[in-house]
Motif scaffolding. Structure first.
Motif: not given
Length: 363
Positions: A49-62
């Motif tokens: 998909g498209v990574v909207q954010d990748y932080t120390g808490r979580e990966l947000v993937l659309r």
């Protein structure tokens, strides 16, 4: 890079392309990024998909345009791959080849053309690594702080440019550190500054008070690092640390996230060496050149101290091996020349068969 549009494209192909675009807008999303996710039952699944954010808490993937983004806890993310710019890729290659100045220039160019926040953090991390390679702590701090500002829970905390030794800081670091501890500065800035000023007599009391306050912060990364920095204060103020307390320090360190552990082993090594427990000191120091070598100058210092500890034990063969490693791997650091002197002094005694180097305990 998007494909170049050509006016000579047949109408039929334009219509087919339009249909593809309509399908894209109606639900599906072109796979741009890829992630490997560890499920609860141990199964690993690839997701695109498209990574909207990748932080120390979580990966947000659309994954699909008409669906909410999927969120995966960082602990479930095995790896994330994406397409980087040519400057970014070149920077990574050059750094791996040890061409640090060239790598830093590529990272600087990559930062100017990259607009994804999570990738920008990766580029900044690359610049921190370049600065740490050269022992340029002011630059490392200036690149690290924006990472934490963008992602307070960043997994790049292994790069935080703290002082873990009890030596006086270089003049340029001491000057910058006074600004880092400004009352209005972010917590991570105060932590970095206090870590460097706590060994400076005229600033030590104020730095110690800053560390005590940070050790009570709700941000556990700041809190834990400040607590370990306070070990340095105790080490400076005590002729010898009780071995049971050193054991408690080690247990504390082993319960931390991996990215926070590195510097703690240097302090444990110093405390053990001060108490003349040279084998324990060598084991602690060896964690840095073997595992936690992001801060290259600290790793070099630790390797030298491990060699010194083994020499004090009378294990001249392994001491010589480690002195030589400092010379050939870290020769451009402040410990290269002293290591070469010590190694040459030991050479006649190192012709016997070497004994095994003590390994650090399993993490």
């Amino acid at each position: 890079m998007p494909a170049t549009r050509r006016n000579s494209t047949p109408v039929s192909k334009q219509f087919i392309a339009w249909l593809g675009l309509a399908h894209f807008m109606s639900g599906s999303l072109l796979a741009q990024d890829r992630a490997l996710i560890q499920q609860a039952k141990g199964t690993r699944i690839p997701v695109s998909g498209v990574v909207q954010d990748y932080t120390g808490r979580e990966l947000v993937l659309r994954v699909k345009n008409n669906e909410p983004p999927r969120r995966y806890p960082r602990t479930e993310v095995i790896e994330v791959t994406t397409d980087y710019t040519s400057h970014h890729n070149q920077g990574r290659k050059l750094f791996a080849a040890g061409k640090i100045a060239e790598a830093n220039r590529e990272f600087t160019a990559a930062l100017e053309e990259e607009d994804r926040p999570w990738v920008r953090r990766e580029i900044l991390a690359g610049q921190v690594r370049c600065a740490l390679w050269k022992g340029d702590y002011p630059t490392a701090a200036s690149r690290f702080m924006p990472i934490v500002e963008s992602d307070p829970e960043t997994f790049h905390y292994n790069l935080v440019p703290l002082n873990w030794a009890n030596d006086l800081p270089p003049a340029n670091v001491k000057f910058e550190a006074r600004g880092w501890t400004d009352p209005k500065a972010p917590l991570v800035s105060k932590l970095i500054g206090a870590s460097w000023l706590v060994t400076v007599d005229e600033n030590a009391d104020e730095a110690e008070q800053i560390l005590k306050r940070l050790a009570r912060e709700s941000d556990q990364r700041i809190q834990r690092l400040a607590q370990m920095q306070m070990w340095r204060v105790k080490l400076r103020q005590s002729k010898q640390i009780d071995p049971h307390e050193i054991s408690r320090w080690q247990q504390f360190a082993e319960q931390l996230p991996v990215e926070l552990r590195g510097g703690s082993y240097f302090v444990i090594g110093q405390a053990s060496k001060q108490g003349q427990d040279f084998e324990r000191a060598a084991r602690a120091f060896l964690w840095l050149p073997l595992v936690y070598d992001s801060d290259r100058w600290l790793a070099a210092h630790a390797c030298f101290e491990a060699a010194d500890s083994l020499s004090a034990l009378g294990d001249h063969n392994q001491a010589g091996s480690l002195y030589s490693e400092v010379v050939f791997r870290f020769g451009d650091t402040p410990w290269g020349r002293p290591a070469e002197t010590a190694w040459k002094a030991l050479k006649p005694a190192t012709r016997e068969a070497p004994s095994p180097v003590p390994n650090p305990p399993a993490p």
